[in-house]
Design an enzyme around this catalytic site. Structure first.
Site, PDB file in Angstrom:
ATOM      1  N   CYS A 180      11.935   4.655   4.415  1.00 23.44           N
ATOM      2  CA  CYS A 180      10.843   4.922   5.347  1.00 23.44           C
ATOM      3  C   CYS A 180      10.226   3.611   5.826  1.00 23.44           C
ATOM      4  O   CYS A 180       9.063   3.574   6.225  1.00 23.44           O
ATOM      5  CB  CYS A 180       9.774   5.795   4.698  1.00 23.44           C
ATOM      6  SG  CYS A 180      10.260   7.509   4.471  1.00 23.44           S
ATOM      7  N   GLU A 182      18.263   2.671  16.059  1.00 17.84           N
ATOM      8  CA  GLU A 182      17.443   3.796  16.475  1.00 17.84           C
ATOM      9  C   GLU A 182      17.287   3.839  17.994  1.00 17.84           C
ATOM     10  O   GLU A 182      17.040   2.798  18.605  1.00 17.84           O
ATOM     11  CB  GLU A 182      16.077   3.670  15.800  1.00 17.84           C
ATOM     12  CG  GLU A 182      15.250   4.910  15.793  1.00 17.84           C
ATOM     13  CD  GLU A 182      14.057   4.792  14.854  1.00 17.84           C
ATOM     14  OE1 GLU A 182      12.954   5.147  15.296  1.00 17.84           O
ATOM     15  OE2 GLU A 182      14.231   4.344  13.713  1.00 17.84           O
ATOM     16  N   ARG A 214      12.110   0.151   7.643  1.00 10.05           N
ATOM     17  CA  ARG A 214      12.759  -0.193   8.896  1.00 10.05           C
ATOM     18  C   ARG A 214      14.250   0.025   8.745  1.00 10.05           C
ATOM     19  O   ARG A 214      14.829  -0.290   7.703  1.00 10.05           O
ATOM     20  CB  ARG A 214      12.469  -1.645   9.287  1.00 10.05           C
ATOM     21  CG  ARG A 214      11.069  -1.877   9.837  1.00 10.05           C
ATOM     22  CD  ARG A 214      10.919  -1.266  11.224  1.00 10.05           C
ATOM     23  NE  ARG A 214       9.633  -1.569  11.848  1.00 10.05           N
ATOM     24  CZ  ARG A 214       8.597  -0.770  11.851  1.00 10.05           C
ATOM     25  NH1 ARG A 214       8.666   0.398  11.209  1.00 10.05           N
ATOM     26  NH2 ARG A 214       7.484  -1.116  12.471  1.00 10.05           N
ATOM     27  N   HIS A 263      12.174   9.456  12.576  1.00  7.91           N
ATOM     28  CA  HIS A 263      11.072   8.487  12.495  1.00  7.91           C
ATOM     29  C   HIS A 263       9.706   9.178  12.608  1.00  7.91           C
ATOM     30  O   HIS A 263       8.898   8.888  13.498  1.00  7.91           O
ATOM     31  CB  HIS A 263      11.208   7.425  13.588  1.00  7.91           C
ATOM     32  CG  HIS A 263      10.490   6.152  13.275  1.00  7.91           C
ATOM     33  ND1 HIS A 263      10.922   4.923  13.705  1.00  7.91           N
ATOM     34  CD2 HIS A 263       9.359   5.895  12.557  1.00  7.91           C
ATOM     35  CE1 HIS A 263      10.099   3.975  13.287  1.00  7.91           C
ATOM     36  NE2 HIS A 263       9.140   4.545  12.586  1.00  7.91           N
ATOM     37  N   ILE A 264       9.450  10.074  11.666  1.00  3.01           N
ATOM     38  CA  ILE A 264       8.219  10.876  11.729  1.00  3.01           C
ATOM     39  C   ILE A 264       7.300  10.634  10.534  1.00  3.01           C
ATOM     40  O   ILE A 264       6.446  11.465  10.230  1.00  3.01           O
ATOM     41  CB  ILE A 264       8.552  12.381  11.840  1.00  3.01           C
ATOM     42  CG1 ILE A 264       9.453  12.848  10.683  1.00  3.01           C
ATOM     43  CG2 ILE A 264       9.187  12.687  13.177  1.00  3.01           C
ATOM     44  CD1 ILE A 264       9.628  14.354  10.623  1.00  3.01           C
ATOM     45  N   ARG A 284       0.817  -1.215   0.000  1.00  4.66           N
ATOM     46  CA  ARG A 284       0.000   0.000   0.000  1.00  4.66           C
ATOM     47  C   ARG A 284       0.854   1.270   0.000  1.00  4.66           C
ATOM     48  O   ARG A 284       0.575   2.214  -0.749  1.00  4.66           O
ATOM     49  CB  ARG A 284      -0.930  -0.006   1.217  1.00  4.66           C
ATOM     50  CG  ARG A 284      -2.093  -0.974   1.092  1.00  4.66           C
ATOM     51  CD  ARG A 284      -2.997  -0.947   2.285  1.00  4.66           C
ATOM     52  NE  ARG A 284      -2.349  -1.449   3.484  1.00  4.66           N
ATOM     53  CZ  ARG A 284      -2.977  -1.640   4.643  1.00  4.66           C
ATOM     54  NH1 ARG A 284      -4.260  -1.337   4.754  1.00  4.66           N
ATOM     55  NH2 ARG A 284      -2.346  -2.122   5.694  1.00  4.66           N
ATOM     56  N   ILE A 285       1.910   1.281   0.818  1.00  5.66           N
ATOM     57  CA  ILE A 285       2.727   2.490   0.922  1.00  5.66           C
ATOM     58  C   ILE A 285       3.601   2.663  -0.304  1.00  5.66           C
ATOM     59  O   ILE A 285       3.644   3.748  -0.911  1.00  5.66           O
ATOM     60  CB  ILE A 285       3.570   2.457   2.206  1.00  5.66           C
ATOM     61  CG1 ILE A 285       2.658   2.485   3.435  1.00  5.66           C
ATOM     62  CG2 ILE A 285       4.544   3.638   2.241  1.00  5.66           C
ATOM     63  CD1 ILE A 285       3.377   2.231   4.748  1.00  5.66           C
ATOM     64  N   ASP A 333      14.449   8.098   7.425  1.00  5.01           N
ATOM     65  CA  ASP A 333      13.496   8.337   8.506  1.00  5.01           C
ATOM     66  C   ASP A 333      13.684   7.324   9.631  1.00  5.01           C
ATOM     67  O   ASP A 333      13.236   7.548  10.755  1.00  5.01           O
ATOM     68  CB  ASP A 333      12.065   8.238   7.974  1.00  5.01           C
ATOM     69  CG  ASP A 333      11.024   8.353   9.072  1.00  5.01           C
ATOM     70  OD1 ASP A 333      10.868   9.466   9.601  1.00  5.01           O
ATOM     71  OD2 ASP A 333      10.389   7.339   9.401  1.00  5.01           O
ATOM     72  N   SER A 355       4.740   8.830  10.204  1.00  2.16           N
ATOM     73  CA  SER A 355       3.314   8.812  10.562  1.00  2.16           C
ATOM     74  C   SER A 355       2.904  10.036  11.369  1.00  2.16           C
ATOM     75  O   SER A 355       1.775  10.092  11.879  1.00  2.16           O
ATOM     76  CB  SER A 355       2.994   7.548  11.366  1.00  2.16           C
ATOM     77  OG  SER A 355       3.708   7.528  12.587  1.00  2.16           O
TER      78      SER A 355
END
Length: 397
Positions: free
Chosen positions: A278, A309, A280, A327-328, A182-183, A304, A330
């Site tokens: 974007c 992390e 993992r 990591h933004i 989907r992404i 991202d 969303s």
């Protein structure tokens, strides 16, 4: 006490208590976004305890808060939910867990299933937000936005020059997509329709819907006598890397995709290509990326997510040709509040023995006007089948 809150200390962590007389005790390891999630838990008779610390929680911190009774937990992707965590949760009566994320590689679902604990996640609200961030990083790299911003803030702009911050034109170039779910497919459509980029994608599953939309756009261009875009499904990851000007990564993280982008595969890419992650962090070998960007100053990366992390590998932050954000993907109000509501719906529905919807359309949950209009079903339980949980009957057509 409804509407009021008190504070509790477990170990050295403070937890804010809402609806202290609620029947079900639910821990929330980080304060979430919006108000609907909390209204929902309270409306479903939950005593809600929210950790106020913004620091990462260790398993020991969370287990210290379990006490003698804990019915459910809403956790975060920054935490390790392994066999010992689910064993401890089960021992104090735990019956439900949800992460406030789509991905759950930090959660041992097999262990949760072993202890009979449903595991929820929050799909269906991140697609457009994540795709938009990927596109933002692509343009930030192509047009050197971060470098130019720093240049301006440092007071270095004294005269316009013809060769100042020359970047890359994306129009008519080729976008490579690794992981066209989907992404990934949303990014592809944004760049094909918006920048008239050609598209090559690799996914082990053919995405016929994505292909149909690309072909429909191609036909619309032809009808208007405009230059056509081209698209194809690549034969392999390597095929995409070799033939793309921009590569955007959207695979799941598992043993087959860990360090998928390593030194060998980076060297397959064009010397002035752009790569964006974007998905993992461990999909990219970050040490190899640092060295590749050092050797190839015209190669750009937009990141991202990170392998360790919240840490970055040494040297990454010093590179002019790497754009980094924390990591933004969303981080829009609608998306994060929606994720919060879905997580709350998962846990509260399991505590009330509601059926599992595993809904493709989660808007009835996230766009609900009040807690009482949220559907009485769990939107997404990843181990529902293994636990033989009752499923919401699908409407007859």
């Amino acid at each position: 006490m409804v509407g009021q809150s008190t504070m509790m200390m477990y170990g050295n962590r403070a937890w804010e208590v809402h609806n202290a007389n609620g029947k079900f005790r639910v821990l929330v390891t980080k304060n979430m976004v919006g108000s609907l999630w909390l209204d929902l838990l309270k409306a479903r008779d939950c005593r809600v305890e929210v950790c106020t610390s913004r620091d990462p929680l260790q398993s020991s911190d969370i287990q210290a808060a379990f006490g003698s009774k804990c019915d459910g937990v809403i956790g975060q992707l920054t935490e390790k939910w392994d066999e010992s965590a689910f064993s401890a949760l089960k021992s104090v009566g735990g019956r439900a867990f949800s992460t406030m994320a789509v991905g759950y590689d930090n959660v041992d679902v097999r262990a949760a299933t072993q202890y009979g604990i449903p595991v929820g996640n929050t799909p269906g609200v991140l697609t457009e937000a994540t795709a938009e961030m990927a596109v933002s990083l692509i343009y930030a790299c192509a047009r050197r936005v971060v470098e130019a911003d720093a240049f301006m803030r440092a007071g270095k702009y004294s005269i316009w020059l013809p060769d100042l911050f020359i970047g890359k034109l994306l129009h008519g170039k080729t976008l490579g997509i690794i992981g066209a779910g989907r992404i990934g497919s949303a990014v592809g459509l944004m760049m094909a329709r918006g920048a008239h980029m050609n598209v090559i994608y690799y996914d082990k599953y053919q995405n016929k819907g994505f292909e149909a939309k690309l072909e429909s756009f191609r036909k619309a261009l032809a009808e208007n006598n405009e230059d056509l875009i081209e698209w194809k499904r690549g034969e392999s990851v390597e095929d995409v890397l070799k033939n793309s000007d921009v590569v955007t990564l959207h695979p799941n993280l598992d043993r087959t995709t860990w360090h998928m982008i390593d030194e060998k595969n980076l060297n397959l890419m064009r010397r002035d290509a752009i790569i964006v992650n974007c998905a993992r962090g461990p999909v990219i070998d970050e040490v190899a990326l640092v060295e590749h960007c050092r050797r190839n100053p015209d190669f750009y990366a937009g990141m991202d997510v990170f392998e360790d992390e919240p840490l970055m590998k040494p040297g990454l932050k010093d590179l002019h040709n790497v754009v980094v954000v924390p990591h933004i993907t969303s981080a829009t109000l609608w998306t994060r509040s929606g994720m919060s509501t879905l997580a709350a719906a998962n846990v509260s529905s399991m505590l009330h023995n509601h059926p599992v919807a595993n809904a493709h359309d989660v808007t009835p949950y996230v766009n609900a006007e009040s807690a009482h209009s949220v559907p009485q079903s769990a939107p997404a339980i990843v181990n529902a089948k293994d636990l033989n949980l009752p499923m919401l009957a699908k409407p007859k057509l």
